[in-house]
Structures are given as structure tokens and as C-alpha cells.
Scaffold this motif. Sequence first.
Motif, PDB file in Angstrom:
ATOM      1  N   LYS A   1       0.835  -1.193   0.000  1.00 47.57           N
ATOM      2  CA  LYS A   1       0.000   0.000   0.000  1.00 47.57           C
ATOM      3  C   LYS A   1       0.870   1.243   0.000  1.00 47.57           C
ATOM      4  N   LEU A   2       0.283   2.327  -0.446  1.00 46.15           N
ATOM      5  CA  LEU A   2       0.941   3.622  -0.379  1.00 46.15           C
ATOM      6  C   LEU A   2       0.749   4.147   1.033  1.00 46.15           C
ATOM      7  N   SER A   3       1.845   4.315   1.747  1.00 48.35           N
ATOM      8  CA  SER A   3       1.716   4.761   3.139  1.00 48.35           C
ATOM      9  C   SER A   3       1.792   6.271   3.263  1.00 48.35           C
ATOM     10  N   SER A   4       2.512   6.917   2.357  1.00 44.95           N
ATOM     11  CA  SER A   4       2.566   8.377   2.379  1.00 44.95           C
ATOM     12  C   SER A   4       3.050   8.884   1.029  1.00 44.95           C
ATOM     13  N   PHE A   5       2.675  10.091   0.733  1.00 44.49           N
ATOM     14  CA  PHE A   5       3.094  10.757  -0.500  1.00 44.49           C
ATOM     15  C   PHE A   5       3.344  12.203  -0.111  1.00 44.49           C
ATOM     16  N   VAL A   6       4.599  12.560   0.014  1.00 40.87           N
ATOM     17  CA  VAL A   6       5.008  13.841   0.581  1.00 40.87           C
ATOM     18  C   VAL A   6       5.766  14.651  -0.459  1.00 40.87           C
ATOM     19  N   ALA A   7       5.482  15.939  -0.516  1.00 42.37           N
ATOM     20  CA  ALA A   7       6.249  16.849  -1.362  1.00 42.37           C
ATOM     21  C   ALA A   7       7.401  17.408  -0.543  1.00 42.37           C
ATOM     22  N   ARG A   8       8.574  17.435  -1.135  1.00 40.40           N
ATOM     23  CA  ARG A   8       9.740  18.026  -0.466  1.00 40.40           C
ATOM     24  C   ARG A   8      10.400  18.994  -1.429  1.00 40.40           C
ATOM     25  N   THR A   9      10.627  20.185  -0.954  1.00 41.55           N
ATOM     26  CA  THR A   9      11.309  21.195  -1.750  1.00 41.55           C
ATOM     27  C   THR A   9      12.624  21.534  -1.060  1.00 41.55           C
ATOM     28  N   LEU A  10      13.708  21.263  -1.743  1.00 41.63           N
ATOM     29  CA  LEU A  10      15.027  21.602  -1.216  1.00 41.63           C
ATOM     30  C   LEU A  10      15.210  23.109  -1.327  1.00 41.63           C
ATOM     31  N   ARG A  11      15.562  23.718  -0.208  1.00 39.12           N
ATOM     32  CA  ARG A  11      15.797  25.161  -0.220  1.00 39.12           C
ATOM     33  C   ARG A  11      17.133  25.473  -0.881  1.00 39.12           C
ATOM     34  N   PRO A  12      17.247  26.629  -1.526  1.00 37.09           N
ATOM     35  CA  PRO A  12      18.486  26.981  -2.238  1.00 37.09           C
ATOM     36  C   PRO A  12      19.704  26.961  -1.321  1.00 37.09           C
ATOM     37  N   ARG A  13      20.816  26.516  -1.881  1.00 39.38           N
ATOM     38  CA  ARG A  13      22.133  26.498  -1.236  1.00 39.38           C
ATOM     39  C   ARG A  13      22.205  25.623   0.013  1.00 39.38           C
ATOM     40  N   MET A  14      21.321  24.664   0.128  1.00 36.37           N
ATOM     41  CA  MET A  14      21.372  23.733   1.251  1.00 36.37           C
ATOM     42  C   MET A  14      22.253  22.546   0.862  1.00 36.37           C
ATOM     43  N   PRO A  15      22.990  22.002   1.814  1.00 36.78           N
ATOM     44  CA  PRO A  15      23.849  20.850   1.504  1.00 36.78           C
ATOM     45  C   PRO A  15      23.011  19.581   1.300  1.00 36.78           C
ATOM     46  N   ALA A  16      23.563  18.666   0.548  1.00 31.73           N
ATOM     47  CA  ALA A  16      22.899  17.376   0.334  1.00 31.73           C
ATOM     48  C   ALA A  16      22.896  16.587   1.637  1.00 31.73           C
ATOM     49  N   GLN A  17      21.871  15.772   1.824  1.00 34.10           N
ATOM     50  CA  GLN A  17      21.821  14.885   2.991  1.00 34.10           C
ATOM     51  C   GLN A  17      22.872  13.789   2.833  1.00 34.10           C
ATOM     52  N   GLU A  18      23.328  13.278   3.957  1.00 39.03           N
ATOM     53  CA  GLU A  18      24.173  12.091   3.929  1.00 39.03           C
ATOM     54  C   GLU A  18      23.309  10.909   3.489  1.00 39.03           C
ATOM     55  N   VAL A  19      23.926   9.923   2.867  1.00 36.49           N
ATOM     56  CA  VAL A  19      23.205   8.705   2.522  1.00 36.49           C
ATOM     57  C   VAL A  19      22.741   8.065   3.823  1.00 36.49           C
ATOM     58  N   HIS A  20      21.479   7.651   3.860  1.00 34.96           N
ATOM     59  CA  HIS A  20      20.925   7.103   5.089  1.00 34.96           C
ATOM     60  C   HIS A  20      19.852   6.073   4.771  1.00 34.96           C
ATOM     61  N   VAL A  21      19.458   5.354   5.777  1.00 33.51           N
ATOM     62  CA  VAL A  21      18.394   4.351   5.664  1.00 33.51           C
ATOM     63  C   VAL A  21      17.159   4.918   6.345  1.00 33.51           C
ATOM     64  N   ASP A  22      16.033   4.906   5.639  1.00 29.78           N
ATOM     65  CA  ASP A  22      14.786   5.408   6.225  1.00 29.78           C
ATOM     66  C   ASP A  22      14.137   4.393   7.159  1.00 29.78           C
ATOM     67  N   VAL A  23      14.240   3.119   6.821  1.00 36.05           N
ATOM     68  CA  VAL A  23      13.600   2.062   7.612  1.00 36.05           C
ATOM     69  C   VAL A  23      14.594   0.916   7.785  1.00 36.05           C
TER      70      VAL A  23
END
Length: 117
Positions: A80-102
Motif C-alpha cells: 500500500k501507499l503509506s505516504s506521498f510527501v512533497a519536499r522542496t530543497l531550499r536553495p544552497r542547502m547541503p545534500a543529505q548524507e546517505v541514510h536508511v529510512d527504515v
Amino acid sequence: MQLEDRGFVVVPGPVPIECLADLQDAYEIAVSLATAEDFRHGTTTDRVTDFVNRGEMFESLYIFPPLLDACARIIGGPFKLSSFVARTLRPRMPAQEVHVDVQRNSDDFPLVGFILM
């Protein structure tokens, strides 16, 4: 297959190039109309929850056949689809580190995430 070997795959689509401007407009409108309870200002991104109910324009994203195929390959049986979220990266923000969500031992495992860029 790249999905199983690397944990991700890049797939062209699901929005034809001639529809991108319309999708961008619909996205900006949906984000601007989000209520305070649906909006989260994070450290690098702004998020809006419940995008599954923000317009028909977004439906093609979560029913995209290659995405559903990837879910079936990773999850197997019914999912099933558990969530559908919009994410907007703000200008000049650093990339996230590679990570595990679950984590694998979580009750929420397995999980398939997708990013539309």
C-alpha cells in the motif's frame, strides 16, 4: 538488476516533458495552499504531507508502472501507499548524507521510496 544490486534505479518518466510546466504549476499551487498542520519546515527542505489528495495531476506519479513493478519486486505480495510527501530543497542547502529510512528489523520493512526530480 540494478534495483536489487544497488538499492536504487533511475527510471525516465513518468511525466512527459511537455507536461512538466503544468506539473510544476500544480506543485507550487498545492504547496502554497497547504495548511500549517500539513507543512513542515525542516533543516534543508520544506515538506507538505498528504500529496495524494492534492490533485489529479499527481496521481500519475504514484501509479507509474515501473514504480509499481519496483514495489512488487521489493515488497512481494500486497502493498500500500503509506505516504506521498512533497519536499522542496531550499536553495544552497547541503545534500543529505546517505541514510536508511527504515531498518530491516522494523515493522515498517520493507519500504520502497521514490523521488521525482
